[in-house]
Design a protein around this motif. Structure first.
Motif, PDB file in Angstrom:
ATOM      1  N   MET A 243      65.578  78.655  51.248  1.00 31.11           N
ATOM      2  CA  MET A 243      64.245  78.359  50.804  1.00 31.11           C
ATOM      3  C   MET A 243      64.590  77.762  49.139  1.00 31.11           C
ATOM      4  O   MET A 243      63.725  77.252  48.625  1.00 31.11           O
ATOM      5  CB  MET A 243      63.283  79.688  50.413  1.00 31.11           C
ATOM      6  N   ALA A 244      65.813  77.979  48.821  1.00 32.10           N
ATOM      7  CA  ALA A 244      66.409  77.519  47.456  1.00 32.10           C
ATOM      8  C   ALA A 244      65.783  76.245  46.907  1.00 32.10           C
ATOM      9  O   ALA A 244      65.228  76.051  46.060  1.00 32.10           O
ATOM     10  CB  ALA A 244      67.812  77.917  47.123  1.00 32.10           C
ATOM     11  N   PRO A 245      66.065  75.275  47.876  1.00 33.46           N
ATOM     12  CA  PRO A 245      65.740  73.833  47.586  1.00 33.46           C
ATOM     13  C   PRO A 245      64.384  73.717  47.621  1.00 33.46           C
ATOM     14  O   PRO A 245      63.947  72.705  47.040  1.00 33.46           O
ATOM     15  CB  PRO A 245      66.509  73.041  48.591  1.00 33.46           C
ATOM     16  N   PHE A 246      63.510  74.433  47.906  1.00 37.19           N
ATOM     17  CA  PHE A 246      61.958  74.264  48.118  1.00 37.19           C
ATOM     18  C   PHE A 246      61.136  74.995  47.208  1.00 37.19           C
ATOM     19  O   PHE A 246      59.988  74.876  47.101  1.00 37.19           O
ATOM     20  CB  PHE A 246      61.689  74.450  49.426  1.00 37.19           C
ATOM     21  N   THR A 247      61.726  75.999  46.770  1.00 33.22           N
ATOM     22  CA  THR A 247      61.104  76.769  45.675  1.00 33.22           C
ATOM     23  C   THR A 247      60.472  76.136  44.534  1.00 33.22           C
ATOM     24  O   THR A 247      61.273  75.247  43.887  1.00 33.22           O
ATOM     25  CB  THR A 247      62.038  77.925  45.265  1.00 33.22           C
ATOM     26  N   GLY A 248      59.327  76.355  44.271  1.00 32.74           N
ATOM     27  CA  GLY A 248      58.833  75.789  43.075  1.00 32.74           C
ATOM     28  C   GLY A 248      57.827  74.429  43.446  1.00 32.74           C
ATOM     29  O   GLY A 248      57.236  73.903  42.651  1.00 32.74           O
ATOM     30  N   ILE A 249      57.823  74.219  44.714  1.00 34.21           N
ATOM     31  CA  ILE A 249      57.378  72.750  45.104  1.00 34.21           C
ATOM     32  C   ILE A 249      55.979  72.953  45.003  1.00 34.21           C
ATOM     33  O   ILE A 249      55.296  72.105  44.130  1.00 34.21           O
ATOM     34  CB  ILE A 249      57.787  72.299  46.389  1.00 34.21           C
ATOM     35  N   PHE A 250      55.295  74.014  45.373  1.00 30.95           N
ATOM     36  CA  PHE A 250      53.828  74.316  45.128  1.00 30.95           C
ATOM     37  C   PHE A 250      53.661  75.665  44.528  1.00 30.95           C
ATOM     38  O   PHE A 250      54.563  76.514  44.735  1.00 30.95           O
ATOM     39  CB  PHE A 250      53.209  74.376  46.738  1.00 30.95           C
ATOM     40  N   ARG A 251      52.531  75.927  44.278  1.00 31.51           N
ATOM     41  CA  ARG A 251      52.311  77.145  43.773  1.00 31.51           C
ATOM     42  C   ARG A 251      51.931  78.213  45.025  1.00 31.51           C
ATOM     43  O   ARG A 251      51.267  77.778  45.799  1.00 31.51           O
ATOM     44  CB  ARG A 251      51.157  77.340  42.727  1.00 31.51           C
TER      45      ARG A 251
ATOM     46  N   ILE B 120      57.250  77.262  52.367  1.00 31.11           N
ATOM     47  CA  ILE B 120      58.016  77.739  53.514  1.00 31.11           C
ATOM     48  C   ILE B 120      57.752  76.896  54.674  1.00 31.11           C
ATOM     49  O   ILE B 120      58.591  76.417  55.411  1.00 31.11           O
ATOM     50  CB  ILE B 120      57.448  79.189  53.853  1.00 31.11           C
ATOM     51  N   ILE B 121      56.431  76.422  54.686  1.00 32.44           N
ATOM     52  CA  ILE B 121      56.226  75.440  55.595  1.00 32.44           C
ATOM     53  C   ILE B 121      56.789  74.021  55.484  1.00 32.44           C
ATOM     54  O   ILE B 121      57.242  73.166  56.285  1.00 32.44           O
ATOM     55  CB  ILE B 121      54.484  74.946  55.700  1.00 32.44           C
ATOM     56  N   VAL B 122      56.900  73.605  54.114  1.00 31.01           N
ATOM     57  CA  VAL B 122      57.736  72.287  53.850  1.00 31.01           C
ATOM     58  C   VAL B 122      59.244  72.667  54.288  1.00 31.01           C
ATOM     59  O   VAL B 122      59.701  71.713  54.878  1.00 31.01           O
ATOM     60  CB  VAL B 122      57.683  72.078  52.526  1.00 31.01           C
ATOM     61  N   ALA B 123      59.804  73.712  54.119  1.00 25.65           N
ATOM     62  CA  ALA B 123      61.330  73.645  54.328  1.00 25.65           C
ATOM     63  C   ALA B 123      61.209  73.747  56.050  1.00 25.65           C
ATOM     64  O   ALA B 123      62.249  73.112  56.642  1.00 25.65           O
ATOM     65  CB  ALA B 123      61.751  75.175  54.022  1.00 25.65           C
TER      66      ALA B 123
ATOM     67  N   ILE C 270      65.521  89.906  55.971  1.00 22.87           N
ATOM     68  CA  ILE C 270      64.840  88.540  56.276  1.00 22.87           C
ATOM     69  C   ILE C 270      64.691  87.826  54.966  1.00 22.87           C
ATOM     70  O   ILE C 270      64.844  86.802  54.897  1.00 22.87           O
ATOM     71  CB  ILE C 270      63.556  88.799  57.020  1.00 22.87           C
ATOM     72  N   TYR C 271      63.881  88.533  53.916  1.00 19.47           N
ATOM     73  CA  TYR C 271      63.932  87.761  52.732  1.00 19.47           C
ATOM     74  C   TYR C 271      65.385  87.308  52.127  1.00 19.47           C
ATOM     75  O   TYR C 271      65.181  86.270  51.525  1.00 19.47           O
ATOM     76  CB  TYR C 271      62.882  88.539  51.713  1.00 19.47           C
ATOM     77  N   THR C 272      66.160  88.187  52.067  1.00 22.30           N
ATOM     78  CA  THR C 272      67.501  87.931  51.548  1.00 22.30           C
ATOM     79  C   THR C 272      68.055  86.599  52.105  1.00 22.30           C
ATOM     80  O   THR C 272      68.760  85.692  51.689  1.00 22.30           O
ATOM     81  CB  THR C 272      68.375  89.036  51.638  1.00 22.30           C
ATOM     82  N   LEU C 273      68.237  86.661  53.486  1.00 27.63           N
ATOM     83  CA  LEU C 273      68.731  85.729  54.601  1.00 27.63           C
ATOM     84  C   LEU C 273      67.893  84.490  54.212  1.00 27.63           C
ATOM     85  O   LEU C 273      68.551  83.246  53.969  1.00 27.63           O
ATOM     86  CB  LEU C 273      68.843  86.188  55.930  1.00 27.63           C
ATOM     87  N   SER C 274      66.682  84.543  54.232  1.00 26.97           N
ATOM     88  CA  SER C 274      65.712  83.221  54.079  1.00 26.97           C
ATOM     89  C   SER C 274      65.573  82.468  52.738  1.00 26.97           C
ATOM     90  O   SER C 274      65.688  81.443  52.440  1.00 26.97           O
ATOM     91  CB  SER C 274      64.457  83.627  54.784  1.00 26.97           C
ATOM     92  N   ASN C 275      66.149  83.592  51.592  1.00 30.42           N
ATOM     93  CA  ASN C 275      66.274  82.980  50.231  1.00 30.42           C
ATOM     94  C   ASN C 275      67.099  81.592  50.232  1.00 30.42           C
ATOM     95  O   ASN C 275      67.198  80.848  49.620  1.00 30.42           O
ATOM     96  CB  ASN C 275      66.661  83.997  49.397  1.00 30.42           C
ATOM     97  N   ILE C 276      68.317  81.838  50.976  1.00 28.08           N
ATOM     98  CA  ILE C 276      69.330  80.864  50.739  1.00 28.08           C
ATOM     99  C   ILE C 276      68.700  79.649  51.342  1.00 28.08           C
ATOM    100  O   ILE C 276      68.961  78.635  50.776  1.00 28.08           O
ATOM    101  CB  ILE C 276      70.426  81.359  51.948  1.00 28.08           C
TER     102      ILE C 276
END
Length: 103
Positions: free
Chosen positions: A54-62, A79-82, A46-52
């Protein structure tokens, strides 16, 4: 009326794809919050598939981390933003399909 019948399958496809993405992100959110073991095959999958997605949203929030006795809970607000952004994109695509097919 005939145009509406042509539009329906395309909108269903868009919302089906959205559903798959949303379920992946929801699993990721719950697994992170509950401190699921990332070494588990299913959790890792699940983490591997969802990383694709999540990439655009990584680092938006701590991320907020809470360490328990046995697990570490992580809240990733990205994740919530995504989830919200992908829902809006799917809605927009569905509306574009409707507009393009009815004109």
């Amino acid at each position: 009326m005939e145009n509406r019948e042509e539009i329906r399958p395309w909108k269903r496809i868009v919302y089906y794809i959205l559903g798959v993405i949303e379920v992946l992100l929801a699993f990721r959110l719950v697994f992170k919050l509950l401190g699921a073991n990332p070494a588990s095959a299913f959790v890792s999958f699940i983490y591997t598939l969802s990383n694709i997605f999540m990439a655009p949203f990584t680092g938006i929030f701590r991320t907020a981390t809470t360490r328990g006795v046995e697990t570490q809970a992580v809240l990733e607000p990205a994740i919530i933003v995504a989830i919200i952004v992908y829902a809006l994109i799917a809605w927009g695509i569905a509306k574009l399909i409707e507009i393009a097919r009815t004109t």
